[in-house]
Structures are given as structure tokens and as C-alpha cells.
Design a protein around this motif. Sequence first.
Motif, PDB file in Angstrom:
ATOM      1  N   SER A   2      -6.111   7.788   2.020  1.00 36.19           N
ATOM      2  CA  SER A   2      -5.716   6.712   2.607  1.00 36.19           C
ATOM      3  C   SER A   2      -6.247   5.738   3.211  1.00 36.19           C
ATOM      4  N   ASN A 238      -8.370   1.385   3.145  1.00 34.36           N
ATOM      5  CA  ASN A 238      -8.266   0.858   1.383  1.00 34.36           C
ATOM      6  C   ASN A 238      -7.038   0.805   1.243  1.00 34.36           C
ATOM      7  N   THR A 240      -4.319   2.029  -1.262  1.00 34.11           N
ATOM      8  CA  THR A 240      -3.771   3.287  -2.560  1.00 34.11           C
ATOM      9  C   THR A 240      -2.410   2.605  -3.195  1.00 34.11           C
ATOM     10  N   GLN A 242       0.856   3.590  -4.635  1.00 33.02           N
ATOM     11  CA  GLN A 242       1.696   4.841  -4.101  1.00 33.02           C
ATOM     12  C   GLN A 242       2.597   5.097  -5.274  1.00 33.02           C
ATOM     13  N   ASP A 260      -1.142   7.690  -9.799  1.00 35.31           N
ATOM     14  CA  ASP A 260      -1.958   6.988  -8.708  1.00 35.31           C
ATOM     15  C   ASP A 260      -3.296   6.335  -9.844  1.00 35.31           C
ATOM     16  N   GLU A 293      -2.244   1.972   7.969  1.00 35.66           N
ATOM     17  CA  GLU A 293      -2.639   3.018   6.259  1.00 35.66           C
ATOM     18  C   GLU A 293      -2.026   1.821   5.039  1.00 35.66           C
ATOM     19  N   ALA A 295      -0.253   1.044   1.238  1.00 38.14           N
ATOM     20  CA  ALA A 295       0.577   1.769  -0.107  1.00 38.14           C
ATOM     21  C   ALA A 295       0.956   0.519  -1.005  1.00 38.14           C
TER      22      ALA A 295
END
Length: 546
Positions: A2, A238, A240, A242, A260, A293, A295
Amino acid sequence: PSETRTASPARPRSGPAPVTDVTKLCVCDLLVEQCDVNCCCDPDCSAAEFSLFTTCSVPVVTGDSRLCSQKAAVYSLDVEENPPEMIFKLIDQVNPSVFCIHATNYKQALSFSSPEMPTSENFDQLLKQFGSAAFSAGPHSWDMNTDTQNPSENETYRYEYGVPIQTVDGFLRLPSPVVSSWCSNANPAGFLVNQVTKCTRSVSVKNCGDIPAVSMLFYINSSILAVSKCHEFVFQVNITVQSIAVQSPNGTRTLLSGGDVLRLPEIVEGLCINIVFGVSYHITYTEAGEIIEAAAAFVLGTINEEALSIQQSFEISFTQANTEPVPLSGNPGYVIGLPLRAGYRPQGYPFPVEITTNKVSQLTLLQSTSSQDCLAAQGARTPILFGYNMVSGCTLRITAAIKCQPLAQTLLDLLKGQSFPEYVASFGNSQAQDVLDWVPIINLHLSEQVRISNTFQSSCQIPVSLEIEVKWTKYGSLVNPQARIVNVTATITTTTLKRLPSGRERTIPVMSSVVFTDVSSPAVPGYKAWPTINVKLPFDFFFPFV
């Protein structure tokens, strides 16, 4: 992973030279084309006139005293010379105030300018320039100064509240409506600013693959800068995926197992699938203000040829690393419409109460369904909201083959939920470590009433209703009273169910309710007591009369 740590060059920005030239500024020059007496900065004064000056009426000339650092023109007279001469110096003056202005390099900000009125000819141009939620007011002549030295290695950079979250190619986009309900992609997401927006997007099946804003790639193709873009090397994070949920035409959503996997819009049998209906960002940051992080959770849907527009929803939330977020329901008193905060007594009480944030484990009520079937309503719960009296229920069909004990336990779980809390917070912001701020829930049912023989030999006691009463009072000042819970009672009512003959059925209603009772004492105006005079007289004061 992540988080991707990649070096990205970032050069500091510097503005042009200040607008005000102090060498051409003279506040004591009042006469036109004439020399003002003792005005050392007057350009109309000659050397012969300077020799007659006794002092400089304005010894220091500056542009704005609120600037942190600026040029200052210093004028003085050298009286040792014959005749006296004027001495001019240009120095750097530093303002020690912590609220000083760093630079005034935007000329248009020095005066109020008349705004340009929108007309039919310039409306599109003004909408393009100022139609977004954020736009740059800086002049286009600003450039990147490559000659500026790199900042100190010990200097730290971090995001602050409200600062736009920067990415490699700009900022994190959170589309929102601006002038109308149509989506504008120029709205930046602010750090630690939780936002929820809804807007309308124009779409069509023929060109759905050519519209970037309806594709998942549009929202995750750029990396977020971990810290503010102020030094040479910036780490990147980045975004990601979730989770991915698919929304059907009737509004129901199904969570996909392979959440994903990137799903792009495509046309299948006259339908455009994998259209983005909603995006929810979740940002994790450290105490130092660094993003570690990011998401995104997506809601995808399908449109047909008749669809001309869709409504998109966007949301962003923040969580500090190594912490468990606990939602509040008021500060300090409860706010009407917010859920009651509940918790359990962990081992080692009276140490901190364990607050539950799971919706299933909160203080909830049975949620009524359209079928009114109790067995079908298992698991459907709704949170109890402060100040809202609610009643819900269902019907249960009983046959002669049903055993008593399993039926009683099923109804008890249906009424109270799988995990019924033990404590309720007295205030909306009560902390777990404040044990005295938690009110125990009083249960007024006896366990013997539901634990009897598991057969219908004579009769069966089954719970049929749950009544929760929340007593609260107004706490604090009469001007701004705060709602405080003082007592919570949960009452289970049982009924006797006789044995049914073979082949017979019976339908009984099952109900649950919650009622909020204000037990505040009425406000009574009070007055201060009259002062008493405590005087001690000598014993023979009234002699010889007494």
C-alpha cells in the motif's frame, strides 16, 4: 504494497521582487516641484538646500511595517561636513513579530479592484477560471527558482489541517457541485477535513469508455505525496483499492470477492457496466502529519441507453495510525439524532470501559421488515438514536413441533441482539477511562422465566417484548443545557404459551420499543436570602430596664 517510497523532485517556489520601492517613496514630500524643509528624501531638494537642514523629519522610510523582512531607506545629516551633507543608506530591516507578512508580491492585492461583471460573452471564460471550489489567485509570472538553496536537512515538513492533499500531478480530487448540481473535478481534498459530496455527471452509453470521471483509474492513477511538497525528495503513497461493490438497478449492493481487481467501463449488449457511482477514500496518517496509507472503496453500476446522467457520491475520512477511532454523539451532552454510545465491562473493572464501535454490538433495536416475519428479521437491527422514541415488531408463527427452550432463546436473541451492551455513556463524549461517566443498564427480567422445560408438557414462558427506557436530564447552565443520561432500564416481558394440539398453529406478536424520559427538575427562579446581622450585645446593655 500500500505504500511505495519513491523519490520525487520538488523545488521551492519564490515570488518576484516586492512591489514597493522604498528609494522612490517619500512621505514628507508635500510640495510639488519644491523642496520641503527638513525632508531628506525629497528629490526636489538641492545640495545647497540640504546644507540648511537641521535634521531629517523622516529618518527611516519603509514600505509596510507588517512585513517580516524588507528594505528600509535611512536618511541622516553629516553635520561635521561644511556645509552639512545628506547621507543615504539602504538596509535590510527584520520584523521580530511572529505574525508578520512574509512577502507582498501580488500587486493586485494592494488595492480593491472592481470585479468583472458576467455577461453572455464572458460567462464561459469566468466559469472556467472561477467555477471550481479552489482556484489560484497568484500571477502567472511566478516561476520556480532553481537557484534557491535546498532547505536544511533537519527541517521537517508535514500536512496541516485544511491543506490540500498533494499528488504527483496536482492534488487529490474530490468532485463536488459548484454553480449547479453538475460535478466539478477541481475540488481538492483537505487534510483532516472529512467531506461528503454528491453531484450529477453527464454520461451516455456510446462514449462511456471515453469519460475519465466514470472510471476507477481516474481516482487511483496518481500517487499521494506523504508530506507537503516543500523539499527535494518526497515519498509517494499509492492509492489501493479497498473494496468494490456492485449496485443493481433497484439500489441493492453486492460486495465482490475480488475487490482489488481494476474494473474499467465497457459496453456489453447495449449496456455500459463498471460505471463509478461512488468513491470513499480512507487516509491513514501519523502523529507527525505524514500520510502513510491511502485506500479507496468503489461502488460500480450499470447504465442503459436511456440514461443521460448519473448521481455520484464521494467521501473522504482520516484515521491516525496506531489509534482506534471512537465516534462521539455530542460534546459534551448528547445531540438529538445521534446513536447512544454503549460498552462492556472488561475483566478488571473498575478499569476503563470497553467501548463498542461495531454496529452489531451497539445498543440497537429490532428492525421491522415488510414481511413482518420474526424468523426472517433475525440480524436486522437499527441503532437507538438519542431523543427518538421508536417501536418495532414482527409476528411469530408457532406450531406444535417447536421446542420451548430453543424458541425462547431465539426470541431473546431477536429482541436484545447477539451481544447486548452492559453500559451506556452518560455524555456524548464520555471517555472509556472515565468509569463514573458510564451508566449500567438495569435488566428487569428473571432468567428463570425463560429457562424452563424444553417441552410443552404444561406451559412455556417465552419473551415477547423488550421495553427500553432511557431517563435523561438537562445538565449545566440554563442558557446552554447539556443532555445527560442518568438511568437505562431494559425490561423483558414474557408470556405463557400453552401446549398446542397436533396440527394446530398460533401467531403471536413480538414487539420492542424505546422511550426517552426527561427527568429534569423544572427551573425555579431563586433569590438570595436577606443578610442577617449577627450582633452580640453586652449582658447589661438594657440595665436597669431589664
